[in-house]
Each structure stands twice: as structure tokens, then as C-alpha cells.
Design a protein around this motif. Structure first.
Motif, PDB file in Angstrom:
ATOM      1  N   GLY A 165       0.844  -1.426  -0.099  1.00 48.54           N
ATOM      2  CA  GLY A 165      -0.087   0.077  -0.117  1.00 48.54           C
ATOM      3  C   GLY A 165       0.863   1.198  -0.033  1.00 48.54           C
ATOM      4  N   ASP A 166       1.932   1.310   0.630  1.00 51.99           N
ATOM      5  CA  ASP A 166       2.715   2.092   0.626  1.00 51.99           C
ATOM      6  C   ASP A 166       3.391   2.665  -0.842  1.00 51.99           C
ATOM      7  N   GLY A 207       0.859   3.957  -3.015  1.00 49.65           N
ATOM      8  CA  GLY A 207       0.368   5.441  -2.941  1.00 49.65           C
ATOM      9  C   GLY A 207       1.764   6.498  -2.888  1.00 49.65           C
ATOM     10  N   TYR A 208       2.998   5.751  -2.637  1.00 47.35           N
ATOM     11  CA  TYR A 208       4.018   6.762  -2.856  1.00 47.35           C
ATOM     12  C   TYR A 208       4.315   7.217  -4.310  1.00 47.35           C
ATOM     13  N   GLU A 234       2.004  10.412  -3.992  1.00 48.02           N
ATOM     14  CA  GLU A 234       2.289  11.310  -2.754  1.00 48.02           C
ATOM     15  C   GLU A 234       2.392  12.877  -3.202  1.00 48.02           C
ATOM     16  N   VAL A 248      -5.518   5.189  -1.905  1.00 45.49           N
ATOM     17  CA  VAL A 248      -4.420   6.041  -2.637  1.00 45.49           C
ATOM     18  C   VAL A 248      -4.622   7.129  -3.492  1.00 45.49           C
ATOM     19  N   SER A 249      -5.888   6.840  -4.233  1.00 51.44           N
ATOM     20  CA  SER A 249      -6.280   7.600  -5.232  1.00 51.44           C
ATOM     21  C   SER A 249      -7.108   8.716  -4.814  1.00 51.44           C
ATOM     22  N   SER A 291      -1.095   9.809   0.141  1.00 53.96           N
ATOM     23  CA  SER A 291      -1.470   8.599  -0.355  1.00 53.96           C
ATOM     24  C   SER A 291      -0.783   7.504   0.312  1.00 53.96           C
ATOM     25  N   ASP A 292       0.566   7.588   0.238  1.00 55.24           N
ATOM     26  CA  ASP A 292       1.490   6.636   0.704  1.00 55.24           C
ATOM     27  C   ASP A 292       1.006   5.954   2.206  1.00 55.24           C
ATOM     28  N   THR A 306      -2.093   6.392   3.799  1.00 54.15           N
ATOM     29  CA  THR A 306      -3.348   6.004   3.940  1.00 54.15           C
ATOM     30  C   THR A 306      -3.262   4.732   3.159  1.00 54.15           C
ATOM     31  N   GLY A 307      -2.443   4.381   2.225  1.00 53.98           N
ATOM     32  CA  GLY A 307      -2.226   3.030   1.442  1.00 53.98           C
ATOM     33  C   GLY A 307      -1.523   1.931   2.226  1.00 53.98           C
TER      34      GLY A 307
END
Length: 322
Positions: free
Chosen positions: A21-22, A25-26, A29, A271-272, A277-278, A280-281
């Protein structure tokens, strides 16, 4: 269906899911949703174009290392001190270009010395010695995104307490501690086989016991309500905020967890959006992995995420030690 998932698989799923998830989302970000939609399409971030993890996973792994070094049966003060020392070792990775001589453990891993947009409060809090009371007005999500390991190692109540205490090493605001504690408690409940709904409900009741925890409790209540009315999708988390602060990041992840058991769909939704985003992912990936195990993670993402071998090794040690 989920009762057959082993503790080892949940542990690996939690740590690996957080990294997935990181990394997902990264990629976006600091990007506004309009820019994401233009670059990735209206369905949001649906692929892993780059496999790099951020400071979120870096700090999570150092949390694991601190807990492992404390050893089972250690005093609560020892656990907190070992986590503090682990975070100080992470700080070195953000200030030095390569591992210093005689480095051991994670501090000896060259790939962890890439600086990946670390949070300001995490950096300043550690530079001031990582002692309770630093950054008293800061409630950034940097405390939440690193706290899943407490839920892997301890039972729900202890997990909350340790995550809350270790939050204060960098972020002094009570909501930062409450949100980190709530996240760790949800993970701990999931590790015991609770459904996501039960894990979140039990945690919300625990939060209501303290007045300093009201912001986190209210944020989770909003997430619970939104999940029941709006299926998670690209940018649907807007009513919950952008995730830069602790309770918002946790709420966005919990909304996606409760809203769908489709891991791919949930992570894409988490993440969208225009926010952090990173983080929350990463938080959602930790939750999905603890709930459904490593096998539930999209294979093409989990197989290529940066640091997978190190993550798997630490997960094995954590599962054996917890």
C-alpha cells in the motif's frame, strides 16, 4: 473462511501489505486528484509502476526491530526504550548516505538509506532525542503509519498502550497517540481472528473511555458511516479529509477496510486521492494483511515491492517471537 489463516500468514500479510500500500501510494504522494486522474485515468492508481517504499515502511520495520530486541517478557520501559533506540537508528539512515562502519540489523541495509520524504515531526522529534513531550502540537500521521507492529506483538489493550506511548516520542498531541493506539488495537483484534467490523467496533468503544481520544473516535465514526453508504472508489474518501493528520489517515484506511474486502479495489481507493496517499495506503495494507493474510495481497504487487526479502524475514521473526 478466515479462521484457517495462520498467525504467521497474518503477520507476513500485515507487514507486506503495508509495504504494498505504501509503494502504491508513494507513486502519487503530494499529487492532486485531478493530476492523478490525468496521469492514471479515472479508475485511479491501479498498477505498481515503481516499487519503492517510503519512510512509512522504513519506520514500520524499525518498530519491528525494536520490539524484537526487547525480547519477550521485558518490562514496558524496556520495550519503549528499544523502540526509541530503533527510531534513532532510522534517523541515521535519513542523515547519512550509507551505513556507518559496524552497523548491524536494519541499519546495515544500504537500501534503507534512501530518504523518502520523511515527516517533519518524526525528524525533529528524533533529533531532539525522542523523549515524550516533543512536538506537543503535532498530530501528523507519522505516528499511525509505523504502529502496526504493536498489534502484531501484543494483545489489543497492550498494543494500544504501547503505540500511544511510542507515538509521544515524536508527536506530543494526544490525538496522534490515540490514533496510533487505535490502529494498533485494530490490528491486534484482526490478528485474533475478529472481523474488520468487530475489530473497529471494539476499538471505538475503547476510545470512548478517554476524553483526549474524542477526535479519533469521531473520525472512526465518520468512516464507519461513510463505509455503509458510499462504496470505496477513487477519491470517495474526501469527506474524511486528506490523511495528513493522524485521525484522518486512520479513518480513510478504516473506511476502505469496512467498505470492501476486495483488497485490490480497497488499496486503489485508499491511495487515489489528493492527500497523503502513501500513508493511507500503508495503513490499509497493514489492516488487510492482518485480516486476510498474505495470500490475499495482489501477487504482482506483493512479489515486486522493494525490500520484500527483509520484510519476510522480519515477519518470520515477529511471528516466532509474539
Amino acid at each position: 473462511m478466515h479462521a484457517a489463516i495462520t498467525q504467521a500468514d497474518r503477520t507476513l500479510g500485515c507487514l507486506l501489505g503495508g509495504a504494498v500500500g505504501d509503494a502504491l501510494g508513494y507513486q502519487v504522494e503530494f499529487s492532486h486528484w485531478d493530476r492523478i486522474k490525468e496521469s492514471w485515468g479515472p479508475e485511479g492508481v491501479t498498477e505498481l509502476r515503481r516499487n519503492r517504499i517510503s519512510d512509512d515502511t522504513q519506520m514500520t520495520l524499525f518498530t519491528v526491530e525494536g520490539l524484537l530486541l526487547a525480547q519477550p517478557g521485558a518490562s514496558s520501559e524496556t520495550f519503549v526504550e528499544q523502540v526509541r533506540l530503533a527510531y534513532l537508528r532510522w534517523l541515521v539512515t535519513q542523515e547519512e548516505p550509507m551505513p556507518p562502519m559496524a552497523s548491524e540489523g536494519l541499519a546495515a541495509q544500504p537500501w534503507l538509506y534512501d530518504r523518502r520524504a520523511p515527516g517533519r515531526a518524526c525528524m525533529t522529534g528524533l533529533q531532539e532525542g525522542a523523549r515524550p513531550g516533543v512536538n506537543p502540537n503535532s498530530k501528523g500521521c507519522g505516528t499511525v503509519m509505523r504502529s502496526a507492529p504493536f498489534g502484531l506483538y501484543f494483545g489489543p489493550v497492550e498494543a494500544f498502550a504501547f503505540a500511544e506511548r511510542c507515538s509521544a516520542l515524536t508527536h506530543g498531541h494526544p490525538t496522534a497517540g490515540a490514533s496510533a493506539g487505535a490502529f494498533a488495537m485494530i490490528v491486534a483484534h484482526l490478528m485474533l481472528g475478529a472481523t474488520p467490523q468487530r475489530a473497529v467496533s471494539e476499538t471505538m468503544m475503547h476510545l470512548r473511555d478517554g476524553i483526549d481520544r474524542s477526535e479519533t473516535a469521531d473520525a472512526l465514526q465518520r468512516a464507519y458511516k461513510l463505509a455503509g453508504n458510499v462504496p470505496p472508489g477513487p477519491n470517495t474518501c474526501v469527506p474524511l479529509g486528506e490523511g495528513w493528520v493522524a485521525e484522518e489517515a486512520l479513518a480513510i484506511a478504516v473506511y476502505c477496510l469496512l467498505g470492501t474486502d476486495d483488497v485490490r479495489k480497497g488499496l486503489t481507493a485508499a491511495v487515489s486521492h489528493s492527500g497523503d496517499s502513501d500513508s493511507t495506503g500503508a495503513i490499509l495494507g497493514n489492516l488487510y494483511g492482518a485480516a486476510y493474510g498474505a495470500a490475499a495481497l495482489p501477487r504482482e504487487w506483493a512479489s515486486q515491492v522493494e525490500g520484500r526479502e527483509v520484510i519476510a524475514a522480519l515477519a518470520g521473526l515477529m511471528a516466532a517471537d509474539a
